[in-house]
Design a protein around this motif. Structure first.
Motif, PDB file in Angstrom:
ATOM      1  N   ALA A   9       0.831  -1.201   0.000  1.00  0.00           N
ATOM      2  CA  ALA A   9       0.000   0.000   0.000  1.00  0.00           C
ATOM      3  C   ALA A   9       0.866   1.252   0.000  1.00  0.00           C
ATOM      4  CB  ALA A   9      -0.926  -0.004   1.214  1.00  0.00           C
ATOM      5  N   VAL A  10       0.417   2.261  -0.765  1.00  0.00           N
ATOM      6  CA  VAL A  10       1.145   3.523  -0.888  1.00  0.00           C
ATOM      7  C   VAL A  10       0.240   4.663  -0.439  1.00  0.00           C
ATOM      8  CG1 VAL A  10       2.199   5.141  -2.523  1.00  0.00           C
ATOM      9  CG2 VAL A  10       2.605   2.684  -2.756  1.00  0.00           C
ATOM     10  N   ASP A  11       0.783   5.583   0.345  1.00  0.00           N
ATOM     11  CA  ASP A  11       0.031   6.760   0.769  1.00  0.00           C
ATOM     12  C   ASP A  11      -0.233   7.632  -0.456  1.00  0.00           C
ATOM     13  OD1 ASP A  11      -0.462   9.532   1.665  1.00  0.00           O
ATOM     14  OD2 ASP A  11      -0.095   8.714   3.659  1.00  0.00           O
ATOM     15  N   PRO A  12      -1.504   7.940  -0.792  1.00  0.00           N
ATOM     16  CA  PRO A  12      -1.801   8.706  -2.011  1.00  0.00           C
ATOM     17  C   PRO A  12      -1.314  10.149  -1.962  1.00  0.00           C
ATOM     18  CG  PRO A  12      -3.780   8.436  -0.683  1.00  0.00           C
ATOM     19  CD  PRO A  12      -2.724   7.579  -0.051  1.00  0.00           C
ATOM     20  N   VAL A  13      -0.992  10.655  -0.794  1.00  0.00           N
ATOM     21  CA  VAL A  13      -0.517  12.032  -0.655  1.00  0.00           C
ATOM     22  C   VAL A  13       0.996  12.102  -0.752  1.00  0.00           C
ATOM     23  CG1 VAL A  13      -0.443  14.066   0.826  1.00  0.00           C
ATOM     24  CG2 VAL A  13      -2.527  12.667   0.730  1.00  0.00           C
ATOM     25  N   THR A  14       1.683  11.290   0.051  1.00  0.00           N
ATOM     26  CA  THR A  14       3.153  11.333   0.076  1.00  0.00           C
ATOM     27  C   THR A  14       3.778  10.447  -0.999  1.00  0.00           C
ATOM     28  OG1 THR A  14       3.340   9.493   1.647  1.00  0.00           O
ATOM     29  CG2 THR A  14       3.054  11.718   2.559  1.00  0.00           C
ATOM     30  N   LEU A  15       2.975   9.488  -1.514  1.00  0.00           N
ATOM     31  CA  LEU A  15       3.454   8.505  -2.493  1.00  0.00           C
ATOM     32  C   LEU A  15       4.546   7.607  -1.915  1.00  0.00           C
ATOM     33  CD1 LEU A  15       3.521  10.590  -5.808  1.00  0.00           C
ATOM     34  CD2 LEU A  15       1.675   9.195  -4.852  1.00  0.00           C
ATOM     35  N   HIS A  16       4.608   7.535  -0.587  1.00  0.00           N
ATOM     36  CA  HIS A  16       5.540   6.635   0.087  1.00  0.00           C
ATOM     37  C   HIS A  16       4.784   5.401   0.574  1.00  0.00           C
ATOM     38  CE1 HIS A  16       8.289  10.296   1.124  1.00  0.00           C
ATOM     39  NE2 HIS A  16       8.430   9.875  -0.130  1.00  0.00           N
ATOM     40  N   VAL A  17       5.504   4.299   0.740  1.00  0.00           N
ATOM     41  CA  VAL A  17       4.896   3.075   1.250  1.00  0.00           C
ATOM     42  C   VAL A  17       4.385   3.318   2.666  1.00  0.00           C
ATOM     43  CG1 VAL A  17       5.330   0.679   1.908  1.00  0.00           C
ATOM     44  CG2 VAL A  17       6.330   1.608  -0.197  1.00  0.00           C
ATOM     45  N   VAL A  18       3.152   2.859   2.913  1.00  0.00           N
ATOM     46  CA  VAL A  18       2.550   3.005   4.237  1.00  0.00           C
ATOM     47  C   VAL A  18       3.359   2.181   5.247  1.00  0.00           C
ATOM     48  CG1 VAL A  18       0.497   2.513   5.622  1.00  0.00           C
ATOM     49  CG2 VAL A  18       0.253   3.418   3.298  1.00  0.00           C
ATOM     50  N   GLU A  19       3.581   2.753   6.424  1.00  0.00           N
ATOM     51  CA  GLU A  19       4.279   2.035   7.486  1.00  0.00           C
ATOM     52  C   GLU A  19       3.363   1.886   8.690  1.00  0.00           C
ATOM     53  OE1 GLU A  19       7.965   3.936   8.351  1.00  0.00           O
ATOM     54  OE2 GLU A  19       8.793   3.569   6.353  1.00  0.00           O
ATOM     55  N   PRO A  20       3.276   0.691   9.288  1.00  0.00           N
ATOM     56  CA  PRO A  20       3.952  -0.542   8.833  1.00  0.00           C
ATOM     57  C   PRO A  20       3.423  -1.010   7.480  1.00  0.00           C
ATOM     58  CG  PRO A  20       2.339  -1.053  10.519  1.00  0.00           C
ATOM     59  CD  PRO A  20       2.418   0.450  10.462  1.00  0.00           C
ATOM     60  N   ALA A  21       4.277  -1.700   6.719  1.00  0.00           N
ATOM     61  CA  ALA A  21       3.953  -2.104   5.354  1.00  0.00           C
ATOM     62  C   ALA A  21       2.730  -3.016   5.318  1.00  0.00           C
ATOM     63  CB  ALA A  21       5.148  -2.806   4.717  1.00  0.00           C
ATOM     64  N   VAL A  22       1.859  -2.784   4.324  1.00  0.00           N
ATOM     65  CA  VAL A  22       0.658  -3.588   4.134  1.00  0.00           C
ATOM     66  C   VAL A  22       0.704  -4.192   2.735  1.00  0.00           C
ATOM     67  CG1 VAL A  22      -1.862  -3.603   4.062  1.00  0.00           C
ATOM     68  CG2 VAL A  22      -0.665  -2.082   5.669  1.00  0.00           C
ATOM     69  N   GLU A  23       0.839  -5.498   2.663  1.00  0.00           N
ATOM     70  CA  GLU A  23       0.885  -6.164   1.359  1.00  0.00           C
ATOM     71  C   GLU A  23      -0.508  -6.161   0.733  1.00  0.00           C
ATOM     72  OE1 GLU A  23       1.761 -10.599  -0.460  1.00  0.00           O
ATOM     73  OE2 GLU A  23       2.724 -10.017   1.437  1.00  0.00           O
ATOM     74  N   VAL A  24      -0.606  -5.719  -0.541  1.00  0.00           N
ATOM     75  CA  VAL A  24      -1.912  -5.615  -1.204  1.00  0.00           C
ATOM     76  C   VAL A  24      -2.015  -6.465  -2.464  1.00  0.00           C
ATOM     77  CG1 VAL A  24      -2.367  -3.308  -0.303  1.00  0.00           C
ATOM     78  CG2 VAL A  24      -1.163  -3.565  -2.492  1.00  0.00           C
ATOM     79  N   GLY A  25      -0.903  -6.950  -2.991  1.00  0.00           N
ATOM     80  CA  GLY A  25      -0.975  -7.733  -4.225  1.00  0.00           C
ATOM     81  C   GLY A  25       0.395  -8.162  -4.696  1.00  0.00           C
ATOM     82  N   TYR A  26       0.468  -8.513  -5.959  1.00  0.00           N
ATOM     83  CA  TYR A  26       1.733  -9.000  -6.490  1.00  0.00           C
ATOM     84  C   TYR A  26       1.778  -8.848  -8.002  1.00  0.00           C
ATOM     85  CZ  TYR A  26      -1.106 -13.134  -7.516  1.00  0.00           C
ATOM     86  OH  TYR A  26      -2.089 -13.974  -7.978  1.00  0.00           O
ATOM     87  N   VAL A  27       2.998  -8.929  -8.550  1.00  0.00           N
ATOM     88  CA  VAL A  27       3.234  -8.986  -9.994  1.00  0.00           C
ATOM     89  C   VAL A  27       4.040 -10.243 -10.273  1.00  0.00           C
ATOM     90  CG1 VAL A  27       4.266  -7.870 -12.000  1.00  0.00           C
ATOM     91  CG2 VAL A  27       3.288  -6.474 -10.176  1.00  0.00           C
ATOM     92  N   ASP A  28       3.500 -11.108 -11.124  1.00  0.00           N
ATOM     93  CA  ASP A  28       4.215 -12.315 -11.530  1.00  0.00           C
ATOM     94  C   ASP A  28       4.748 -12.146 -12.945  1.00  0.00           C
ATOM     95  OD1 ASP A  28       3.820 -13.653  -9.204  1.00  0.00           O
ATOM     96  OD2 ASP A  28       2.177 -14.913  -9.929  1.00  0.00           O
TER      97      ASP A  28
END
Length: 213
Positions: A9-28
């Protein structure tokens, strides 16, 4: 047979990864190569929704090659299918690059289809032939023409009727209506919008190959 990149997950304002990190998906990215072609599949998933799923296949020999990208993209509700083909070959005049792009959105009845040929590619000459068609529930627009080092022209038709002619020359471009008159500002803006679809679809090929770089 491949690699998985985890998405967070990414903060839509800062564009930084939310902390603590929250896994939302993947790319294979998986290898689908055969004895005759190099191939990969790219799949983007978030919350069990597939947003992007396509394959890239490349084959070739001493006389030329072909790269094909096919699959779909989605925003979670609307699906867009696409097939993009780039072929390169050589003749007595030089290199020939042929592009064949198709995109359709079934739920909206919209499709974009175009072919382009870049022939006699050399240090001094490139001749481009373009056939671009966009169709939807309200009608169809088609742009056809050729241009090279000394200029060229394109005709633009709406539902089969001539809408405008674009002439390219040393002094720039000239756009006239079906009767030779100047287009209104709104009509000219519409024409530029049509060409933007062509430019953006060229960019799409580069973007879709990028993950495999």
């Amino acid at each position: 047979t491949g690699v998985r990149f985890l998405l967070y997950a990414v903060d839509p304002v800062t564009l930084h990864v939310v902390e603590p990190a929250v896994e939302v998906g993947y790319v294979d990215i998986t290898d689908q190569s055969t004895s005759s072609a190099t191939g990969f599949r790219v799949k983007v998933v978030e919350a069990n929704v597939i947003y992007l799923d396509y394959t890239v296949a490349a084959s070739g020999g001493v006389s030329g090659g072909l790269v094909t990208i096919s699959g779909f993209a989605s925003n979670g509700s609307t699906l867009a299918n696409f097939t993009l083909k780039n072929t390169i070959s050589e003749n007595a005049g030089g290199l020939v690059l042929s592009l064949d792009y198709d995109l359709n959105v079934p739920s909206r009845g919209v499709s974009l289809n175009w072919t382009a040929t870049f022939a006699n590619i050399s240090d001094t000459e490139v001749v481009v032939t373009l056939d671009l068609g966009i169709s939807g529930p309200n009608g169809q627009v088609r742009l056809v023409g050729t241009y090279g080092a000394n200029g060229g022209s394109f005709s633009v038709k709406v539902n089969g009727d001539l809408f405008a002619t674009v002439t390219l020359g040393p002094g720039g471009q000239t756009i006239t209506g079906a009767g030779g008159e100047s287009l209104t500002p709104d009509e000219e803006a519409t024409l530029h919008d049509i060409m933007d679809y062509y430019d953006l679809s060229l960019l799409a090929f580069t973007k879709l190959v990028l993950p495999l770089g």
